[in-house]
Design a protein around this motif. Structure first.
Motif, short mmCIF file in Angstrom:
data_model
loop_
_atom_site.label_atom_id
_atom_site.label_comp_id
_atom_site.label_asym_id
_atom_site.label_seq_id
_atom_site.Cartn_x
_atom_site.Cartn_y
_atom_site.Cartn_z
N ASN A 331 61.24 39.97 30.86
CA ASN A 331 62.62 39.76 31.31
C ASN A 331 63.31 41.12 31.35
OD1 ASN A 331 65.42 39.19 31.51
ND2 ASN A 331 65.05 37.12 30.69
N GLU A 332 63.37 41.70 32.56
CA GLU A 332 63.93 43.05 32.70
C GLU A 332 65.41 43.08 32.38
OE1 GLU A 332 64.43 46.39 36.23
OE2 GLU A 332 62.65 45.09 36.22
N ASP A 333 66.17 42.05 32.79
CA ASP A 333 67.61 42.02 32.56
C ASP A 333 67.94 42.03 31.06
OD1 ASP A 333 68.07 42.02 35.27
OD2 ASP A 333 68.16 39.82 35.40
N GLU A 334 67.21 41.23 30.30
CA GLU A 334 67.47 41.14 28.86
C GLU A 334 66.61 42.11 28.05
OE1 GLU A 334 67.18 37.14 27.53
OE2 GLU A 334 68.55 36.35 29.05
N LYS A 335 65.79 42.90 28.76
CA LYS A 335 64.91 43.87 28.11
C LYS A 335 64.07 43.21 27.02
CE LYS A 335 67.90 47.81 29.11
NZ LYS A 335 68.69 48.94 28.58
N ARG A 336 63.37 42.15 27.45
CA ARG A 336 62.50 41.42 26.52
C ARG A 336 61.09 41.37 27.08
NH1 ARG A 336 64.98 35.80 24.74
NH2 ARG A 336 64.69 35.50 26.98
N LEU A 337 60.13 41.55 26.20
CA LEU A 337 58.74 41.51 26.59
C LEU A 337 57.99 40.71 25.52
CD1 LEU A 337 57.12 42.80 28.93
CD2 LEU A 337 56.57 44.70 27.39
N SER A 338 57.37 39.59 25.95
CA SER A 338 56.59 38.77 25.02
C SER A 338 55.12 39.11 25.18
CB SER A 338 56.82 37.28 25.30
OG SER A 338 58.18 36.95 25.10
N LEU A 339 54.48 39.40 24.06
CA LEU A 339 53.10 39.87 24.09
C LEU A 339 52.22 38.99 23.20
CD1 LEU A 339 53.90 43.66 23.54
CD2 LEU A 339 53.55 42.50 25.73
N SER A 340 50.92 39.11 23.42
CA SER A 340 49.97 38.34 22.61
C SER A 340 48.74 39.20 22.30
CB SER A 340 49.52 37.08 23.36
OG SER A 340 48.52 36.41 22.63
N ILE A 341 48.30 39.09 21.06
CA ILE A 341 47.04 39.72 20.68
C ILE A 341 45.91 38.69 20.74
CG2 ILE A 341 45.77 40.83 18.79
CD1 ILE A 341 48.46 41.94 17.80
N LYS A 342 46.21 37.47 20.26
CA LYS A 342 45.15 36.47 20.15
C LYS A 342 44.63 36.01 21.52
CE LYS A 342 47.52 31.97 19.95
NZ LYS A 342 47.79 30.81 19.09
N ALA A 343 45.47 36.22 22.58
CA ALA A 343 45.01 35.83 23.92
C ALA A 343 43.83 36.67 24.37
CB ALA A 343 46.16 35.96 24.92
N LEU A 344 43.63 37.80 23.71
CA LEU A 344 42.49 38.68 24.05
C LEU A 344 41.33 38.52 23.07
CD1 LEU A 344 44.51 41.92 24.89
CD2 LEU A 344 43.64 40.20 26.49
N LEU A 345 41.50 37.62 22.09
CA LEU A 345 40.46 37.41 21.10
C LEU A 345 39.69 36.13 21.40
CD1 LEU A 345 42.53 38.20 17.85
CD2 LEU A 345 41.04 39.76 19.13
N GLU A 346 38.39 36.15 21.11
CA GLU A 346 37.58 34.96 21.32
C GLU A 346 37.93 33.90 20.28
OE1 GLU A 346 32.84 33.70 21.50
OE2 GLU A 346 33.45 35.81 21.39
N GLU A 347 38.15 32.68 20.75
CA GLU A 347 38.54 31.60 19.84
C GLU A 347 37.33 31.15 19.04
OE1 GLU A 347 40.86 27.29 19.93
OE2 GLU A 347 40.47 28.42 21.78
N PRO A 348 37.42 31.11 17.70
CA PRO A 348 36.26 30.70 16.88
C PRO A 348 35.97 29.21 17.05
CG PRO A 348 38.21 30.98 15.51
CD PRO A 348 38.58 31.47 16.89
N GLN A 349 34.68 28.83 16.94
CA GLN A 349 34.27 27.45 17.07
C GLN A 349 34.48 26.71 15.74
OE1 GLN A 349 30.17 27.99 18.34
NE2 GLN A 349 30.73 27.36 20.42
N GLU A 350 34.77 25.37 15.84
CA GLU A 350 34.90 24.57 14.63
C GLU A 350 33.50 24.33 14.05
OE1 GLU A 350 37.62 23.62 13.22
OE2 GLU A 350 38.99 24.34 14.81
N GLU A 351 33.42 24.06 12.72
CA GLU A 351 32.14 23.90 12.05
C GLU A 351 31.36 22.71 12.57
OE1 GLU A 351 32.60 23.76 7.90
OE2 GLU A 351 33.38 25.80 7.71
N ASN A 352 32.03 21.56 12.96
CA ASN A 352 31.34 20.37 13.44
C ASN A 352 31.09 20.40 14.94
OD1 ASN A 352 33.91 20.10 14.34
ND2 ASN A 352 34.33 18.10 13.38
#
Length: 382
Positions: A331-352
């Motif tokens: 959002n350039e007007d409000e000078k806001r930037l939402s970022l993510s780290i986990k979006a670049l990480l591989e999601e771990p599998q559940e044990e079952n």
């Protein structure tokens, strides 16, 4: 003809008499002068030509010049004369008037000596080195022959003491110019100036007679450790006036506000989905602020740091850490930037979500079960 010459009245001179003579001959160390109504010639020694040092008599007089002189000695065949003493008497009243009125006047620097300058005002006037300029001057050699504006700051005729100051004139002119500038400069003006001095807290910029302060926070959109990291004394810079205090003679300036803002066109530099490299600048309870461009920080919410649940961002991140982030929203007007780290990480599998691999025995599980059923049936038959 001889009778006419005998009838000419010849004047007798005494020490202290004032006369007017015409230069008839100029030698290196003395000048000969013709004196009306006198059988005697007049001579002016080089030391009596001026109140300042003279190398050659021809530097100050020429044949045919008319000079006001005073008799200093009467000899058998010559009158010893002084131009210096007459000049001093004439100058005394003028210098006194200049001293009392504070008059500013122009004069030529006659000589450069140890400790300052010499000016011939009819008397020898001295300009101490500290009173030549309002700034330090290492070498005064090129001041000889220069015309400067002076004020008489000390005058003691009984001691033949005349002290001049060019610095007082320069400071007064600068103060007047400063007042004029303060009256015309207004907030929002964009001006060009020269970096005059660097300090730990900012830079002083000369706007042409008045200095303004660029605080370190107003030098660059990027974080800098010291003004000297990006500026040098004598450098020309463009500044914007962000505050004027005429009463206290203070001007606040900004360099960074004359430059494109870091958030300008941020949607093009950081579109949604873009992967950027950044630096963790601050950790807070709800997330981490990451700088992706100089002066541009985005927020990685705590929920976007890792796939697993974390209590605080510091469990995973530390300030100063270099990381990669993905842009979720801009959002350039409000000078806001939402970022993510986990979006670049591989999601771990559940044990079952996975099965143990079967051991390859060479036959199928169904075969074993079938054999067991057969054994049970045979036992029943018995």
């Amino acid at each position: 003809m001889s009778d006419e010459l005998n009838n000419v009245e010849v004047r007798n001179f005494e020490e202290g008499d004032k006369i007017t003579g015409t230069v008839t001959s100029v030698e290196d160390k003395q000048v000969y002068v013709g004196i009306p109504d006198s059988k005697l010639d007049g001579v002016v020694p080089i030391s009596e030509l001026s109140n300042v040092h003279v190398e050659k008599a021809s530097d100050v007089v020429n044949v045919g010049d008319t000079l006001d002189l005073v008799v200093t000695k009467v000899e058998e065949d010559v009158l010893v004369l002084s131009k210096r003493k007459v000049d001093a008497l004439k100058a005394a009243d003028e210098i006194k008037a200049k001293f009392e009125s504070g008059e500013v006047f122009d004069a030529v620097v006659s000589d450069v000596v140890k400790g300052g300058l010499v000016v011939d005002l009819g008397v020898r006037a001295f300009v101490p080195a500290s009173l030549v300029e309002d700034h330090f001057v290492e070498d005064f050699s090129d001041y000889k022959g220069k015309t400067l504006a002076f004020k008489v700051v000390e005058f003691e005729p009984e001691k033949n003491r005349v002290i001049l100051s060019h610095r007082a004139v320069a400071e007064a002119e600068k103060e007047e110019k400063k007042k004029e500038l303060l009256a015309t400069i207004k907030e929002g003006d964009v001006l060009e100036g020269t970096v005059e001095r660097l300090a730990s807290f900012g830079a002083f910029v000369d706007l042409g007679g008045v200095d303004g302060l660029v605080h370190i926070s107003q030098i660059s959109y990027e974080h800098i450790g010291a003004p000297s990291d990006v500026l040098t004394e004598g450098e020309k810079v463009k500044v914007k006036v962000i505050g004027v205090d005429p009463e206290n003679e203070r001007i606040s300036l900004s360099i960074k506000e004359t430059q494109p803002g870091p958030w300008d066109n941020i949607a093009e530099k950081a579109p949604v989905g873009a992967v950027l490299k950044g630096k963790v600048m601050r950790l807070v309870s709800f997330g981490a602020f990451v700088e992706v461009f100089p002066g541009v920080e985005g927020l990685v919410h705590i929920s976007q740091i890792a796939h697993k649940h974390i209590g605080t961002p510091s469990e995973v991140l530390e300030e100063g850490q270099e990381i990669e982030v993905k842009v979720l929203d801009v959002n350039e007007d409000e000078k806001r930037l939402s970022l993510s780290i986990k979006a670049l990480l591989e999601e771990p599998q559940e044990e079952n979500d996975y099965e143990l691999p079967e051991e390859n025995t060479g036959f199928q599980m169904g075969d074993l079960i079938g054999d067991q059923l057969k054994n049970i049936k045979n036992d029943d038959d018995k």
